[in-house]
Motif scaffolding. Structure first.
Motif, PDB file in Angstrom:
ATOM      1  N   ARG A 289       0.870  -1.173   0.000  1.00  5.26           N
ATOM      2  CA  ARG A 289       0.000   0.000   0.000  1.00  5.26           C
ATOM      3  C   ARG A 289       0.909   1.226   0.000  1.00  5.26           C
ATOM      4  O   ARG A 289       1.854   1.292   0.781  1.00  5.26           O
ATOM      5  N   LEU A 290       0.606   2.190  -0.859  1.00  6.91           N
ATOM      6  CA  LEU A 290       1.438   3.375  -0.990  1.00  6.91           C
ATOM      7  C   LEU A 290       0.556   4.604  -1.074  1.00  6.91           C
ATOM      8  O   LEU A 290      -0.528   4.570  -1.662  1.00  6.91           O
ATOM      9  N   GLY A 291       1.026   5.701  -0.488  1.00  6.15           N
ATOM     10  CA  GLY A 291       0.271   6.944  -0.510  1.00  6.15           C
ATOM     11  C   GLY A 291       0.808   7.916   0.504  1.00  6.15           C
ATOM     12  O   GLY A 291       2.021   8.046   0.685  1.00  6.15           O
ATOM     13  N   VAL A 292      -0.105   8.612   1.221  1.00  2.41           N
ATOM     14  CA  VAL A 292       0.298   9.562   2.255  1.00  2.41           C
ATOM     15  C   VAL A 292      -0.567   9.368   3.489  1.00  2.41           C
ATOM     16  O   VAL A 292      -1.639   8.758   3.437  1.00  2.41           O
ATOM     17  N   SER A 293      -0.074   9.954   4.597  1.00  2.00           N
ATOM     18  CA  SER A 293      -0.769   9.879   5.873  1.00  2.00           C
ATOM     19  C   SER A 293      -0.708  11.232   6.565  1.00  2.00           C
ATOM     20  O   SER A 293       0.306  11.942   6.479  1.00  2.00           O
ATOM     21  N   ARG A 294      -1.788  11.603   7.244  1.00  2.00           N
ATOM     22  CA  ARG A 294      -1.768  12.799   8.093  1.00  2.00           C
ATOM     23  C   ARG A 294      -0.880  12.568   9.304  1.00  2.00           C
ATOM     24  O   ARG A 294      -0.783  11.442   9.802  1.00  2.00           O
ATOM     25  N   GLU A 295      -0.268  13.611   9.817  1.00  2.00           N
ATOM     26  CA  GLU A 295       0.527  13.496  11.035  1.00  2.00           C
ATOM     27  C   GLU A 295      -0.339  13.053  12.212  1.00  2.00           C
ATOM     28  O   GLU A 295       0.111  12.300  13.073  1.00  2.00           O
ATOM     29  N   SER A 296      -1.598  13.482  12.242  1.00  2.00           N
ATOM     30  CA  SER A 296      -2.487  13.178  13.363  1.00  2.00           C
ATOM     31  C   SER A 296      -3.154  11.808  13.250  1.00  2.00           C
ATOM     32  O   SER A 296      -3.884  11.398  14.163  1.00  2.00           O
ATOM     33  N   ALA A 297      -2.930  11.078  12.138  1.00  2.00           N
ATOM     34  CA  ALA A 297      -3.568   9.775  11.955  1.00  2.00           C
ATOM     35  C   ALA A 297      -3.051   8.775  12.996  1.00  2.00           C
ATOM     36  O   ALA A 297      -1.873   8.780  13.353  1.00  2.00           O
ATOM     37  N   LYS A 298      -3.946   7.920  13.487  1.00  2.00           N
ATOM     38  CA  LYS A 298      -3.553   6.908  14.465  1.00  2.00           C
ATOM     39  C   LYS A 298      -2.609   5.886  13.838  1.00  2.00           C
ATOM     40  O   LYS A 298      -2.758   5.525  12.673  1.00  2.00           O
ATOM     41  N   ARG A 299      -1.656   5.417  14.641  1.00  2.00           N
ATOM     42  CA  ARG A 299      -0.701   4.432  14.157  1.00  2.00           C
ATOM     43  C   ARG A 299      -0.703   3.160  14.997  1.00  2.00           C
ATOM     44  O   ARG A 299      -0.035   2.194  14.651  1.00  2.00           O
ATOM     45  N   LYS A 300      -1.417   3.155  16.096  1.00  2.00           N
ATOM     46  CA  LYS A 300      -1.438   2.005  16.989  1.00  2.00           C
ATOM     47  C   LYS A 300      -2.692   1.174  16.761  1.00  2.00           C
ATOM     48  O   LYS A 300      -3.787   1.713  16.568  1.00  2.00           O
ATOM     49  N   GLY A 301      -2.535  -0.150  16.816  1.00  2.00           N
ATOM     50  CA  GLY A 301      -3.676  -1.038  16.702  1.00  2.00           C
ATOM     51  C   GLY A 301      -4.115  -1.250  15.269  1.00  2.00           C
ATOM     52  O   GLY A 301      -3.512  -0.747  14.314  1.00  2.00           O
ATOM     53  N   LYS A 302      -5.196  -2.009  15.113  1.00  2.00           N
ATOM     54  CA  LYS A 302      -5.701  -2.379  13.792  1.00  2.00           C
ATOM     55  C   LYS A 302      -6.618  -1.283  13.269  1.00  2.00           C
ATOM     56  O   LYS A 302      -7.841  -1.397  13.277  1.00  2.00           O
ATOM     57  N   ILE A 303      -6.027  -0.201  12.810  1.00  2.00           N
ATOM     58  CA  ILE A 303      -6.776   0.941  12.325  1.00  2.00           C
ATOM     59  C   ILE A 303      -7.304   0.683  10.916  1.00  2.00           C
ATOM     60  O   ILE A 303      -6.807  -0.180  10.202  1.00  2.00           O
ATOM     61  N   SER A 304      -8.295   1.456  10.539  1.00  2.00           N
ATOM     62  CA  SER A 304      -8.831   1.384   9.179  1.00  2.00           C
ATOM     63  C   SER A 304      -8.088   2.403   8.329  1.00  2.00           C
ATOM     64  O   SER A 304      -8.174   3.608   8.570  1.00  2.00           O
ATOM     65  N   MET A 305      -7.350   1.941   7.343  1.00  2.00           N
ATOM     66  CA  MET A 305      -6.516   2.832   6.528  1.00  2.00           C
ATOM     67  C   MET A 305      -7.357   3.439   5.406  1.00  2.00           C
ATOM     68  O   MET A 305      -7.246   3.075   4.231  1.00  2.00           O
ATOM     69  N   THR A 306      -8.220   4.377   5.785  1.00  2.00           N
ATOM     70  CA  THR A 306      -9.118   5.041   4.846  1.00  2.00           C
ATOM     71  C   THR A 306      -8.920   6.553   4.957  1.00  2.00           C
ATOM     72  O   THR A 306      -8.325   7.048   5.924  1.00  2.00           O
TER      73      THR A 306
END
Length: 491
Positions: free
Chosen positions: A376-393
């Motif tokens: 999976r490739l793209g970008v992420s917000r700085e505030s996006a959660k990184r812990k646990g089984k998050i939904s990458m949407t």
């Protein structure tokens, strides 16, 4: 003299027994008293731990089913041993190194399959003593909607049969009459195992010469939707009528009774279709316009003029990922690394971010995916959660496209996901971010084709956006410098 020697020997042995017993009782392995229940395709955790929270880092940890020497997962000499693993589980299991330090030897099992159902044994061995625990896995399957039919034999009392198939675990069947009374005790139920360990159920109940409304409810013993079928039996069917005529008129009555329902449903669907048709056509035109087009040379040069040098940040990387020294390559490692569990580090998804962050302007970078089978490739917000089984949407602050060879899916991870044409799947992926416009676009570098664009990205003003890289494959993802003049090369 001989008796005195034997007596002393006995005393020594007896004195050592409490010490041996104490050593053996110092720790034990505890599995799960309750089964792990999940649907196919999910990821699950099989709980197992050492009771005294003794570190298992230096132990042998073995998960197996029926065959000890064909482990589901094997950890020894402080490393996983994938070469000795059951082939059906290769690439689907993992232990957490940080959890091993606490005596937690729970197994992470990915992409659950119907064949995974059964009892799993977890064993810990410190070289002088070993203990085992067990955890059961149930791959839940909700069967077909039950059907009720007449089963009548000449000279015998007529009976109804309720059938359903494709259940796991074993369901229960409940019969009720027209007043809602439970008449299950009057029925006879049989269960058969069919393909892949699933069960089919047939339940019979005798009917008398009077009017009844029978309800057959087939219900899972775990929290799931119930399946129910109802049937009205009229006394007019019985006097002097043969079994085949009963079946004929019963089928005819059911068919006639279903016609109004079908007409109502058809009208609802027709009205909805007319309502949604313009919207669907508009969306389809938009997708067709934005996909499968070759990028004009002038636009391509404009995109490449915003190329930036991106490197990977090891302080963010999941412990299972391996980064190259120059921080340009990443792949899934065979074992997890003992890294500090900082708030910024991913601990579930095998992800890493770029060191560079963007708060304005246009940025472009390229990733060689090559033979990587799960990325999976793209970008992420700085505030996006990184812990646990998050939904990458996008709603969670992630804008990515994905290739999953096991599922044969090339998709944009919108909610719901947007399928992408397989013909556009790249070997080299170009990623183009326009911060002010709130757009992220993906390109097939080889064919100079546009793949997909996320529009109207939502983030706070001046919030940092980071390049994101996810891989569950043992093959590298490689950051590479774009060709400064690919147009002349391609032509």
């Amino acid at each position: 003299m001989k008796m005195r020697f034997l007596g002393r020997t006995c005393l020594i042995v007896l004195s050592l027994l409490p010490a041996v017993s104490t050593q053996r009782d110092a720790w034990r392995v505890v599995g799960s008293d309750h089964p792990v229940i999940a649907e196919p395709g999910n990821d699950v955790i099989l709980p197992c731990h050492i009771s005294s929270r003794l570190s298992a880092v230096d132990m042998e940890v073995r998960w197996y089913r029926e065959i000890f020497n064909t482990p589901v997962h094997l950890y020894m000499n402080q490393n996983d041993q994938p070469g000795r693993q059951d082939r059906d589980y290769q690439g689907r299991t993992a232990l957490r190194p940080s959890a091993l330090e606490r005596g937690d030897i729970s197994l992470h099992l990915r992409d659950l399959r119907p064949s995974d159902r059964g009892v799993y044994t977890c064993l810990a061995d410190d070289g002088s003593w070993n203990e085992e625990g067990q955890t059961e896995v149930i791959v839940a399957a909700l069967g077909t909607q039950p059907s009720i039919s007449m089963d009548s034999t000449q000279g015998e009392q007529s009976r109804l049969v309720c059938r359903s198939e494709g259940w796991d675990p074993e369901p229960e069947v409940i019969w009720r009459d027209r007043d809602g009374n439970d008449v299950t005790s009057l029925s006879n139920t049989t269960l058969l195992r069919v393909s892949q360990g699933l069960r089919s159920v047939s339940s019979y109940i005798k009917i008398k010469q009077q009017s009844h409304v029978f309800s057959c409810l087939v219900r899972s013993k775990i929290p799931k939707p119930d399946w129910e079928s109802k049937l009205h039996i009229s006394s007019d069917f019985f006097p002097g009528v043969s079994g085949w005529m009963v079946a004929f008129f019963l089928t005819l009555a059911l068919s006639i009774g279903a016609i109004p329902l079908l007409v109502i449903q058809w009208r609802r669907m027709d009205a909805m279709e007319r309502k949604l048709e313009p919207m669907a056509a508009k969306c389809l035109r938009k997708e067709l316009e934005s996909m499968s087009r070759e990028v004009p040379k002038s636009e391509l040069k404009w995109i490449l003029s915003s190329a930036v040098d991106v490197t990977l940040d090891p302080d963010i990387a999941h412990p299972r990922l391996t980064l190259s020294d120059e921080e340009k390559r990443v792949r899934r490692g065979w074992t997890g690394q003992d890294l500090p569990d900082t708030p910024e580090r991913f601990d579930w998804w095998p992800c890493v971010l770029g060191r560079e962050s963007f708060t304005s302007g246009r940025r472009y970078w390229q990733v060689q995916v090559g033979g990587n089978t799960d990325w999976r490739l793209g970008v992420s917000r700085e505030s996006a959660k990184r812990k646990g089984k998050i939904s990458m949407t996008p709603q969670q602050g992630y804008w990515t496209v994905q290739w999953d060879e096991d599922e044969d899916e090339f998709t944009a991870l919108t909610d719901p996901q947007t399928p992408l044409p397989q013909s556009l799947r790249p070997q080299n992926l170009g990623v183009y971010l326009d911060y002010e416009e709130g757009q992220l676009s993906f390109y097939n570098v080889e064919t100079r084709s546009h793949i997909y664009t996320f529009s109207d990205m939502e983030f706070k003003p001046n919030e940092k956006l980071y390049p994101l890289f996810y891989t569950y494959s043992y093959t590298d993802l490689v950051l590479e410098s774009p060709d400064p003049d690919p147009v002349s090369t391609a032509d």
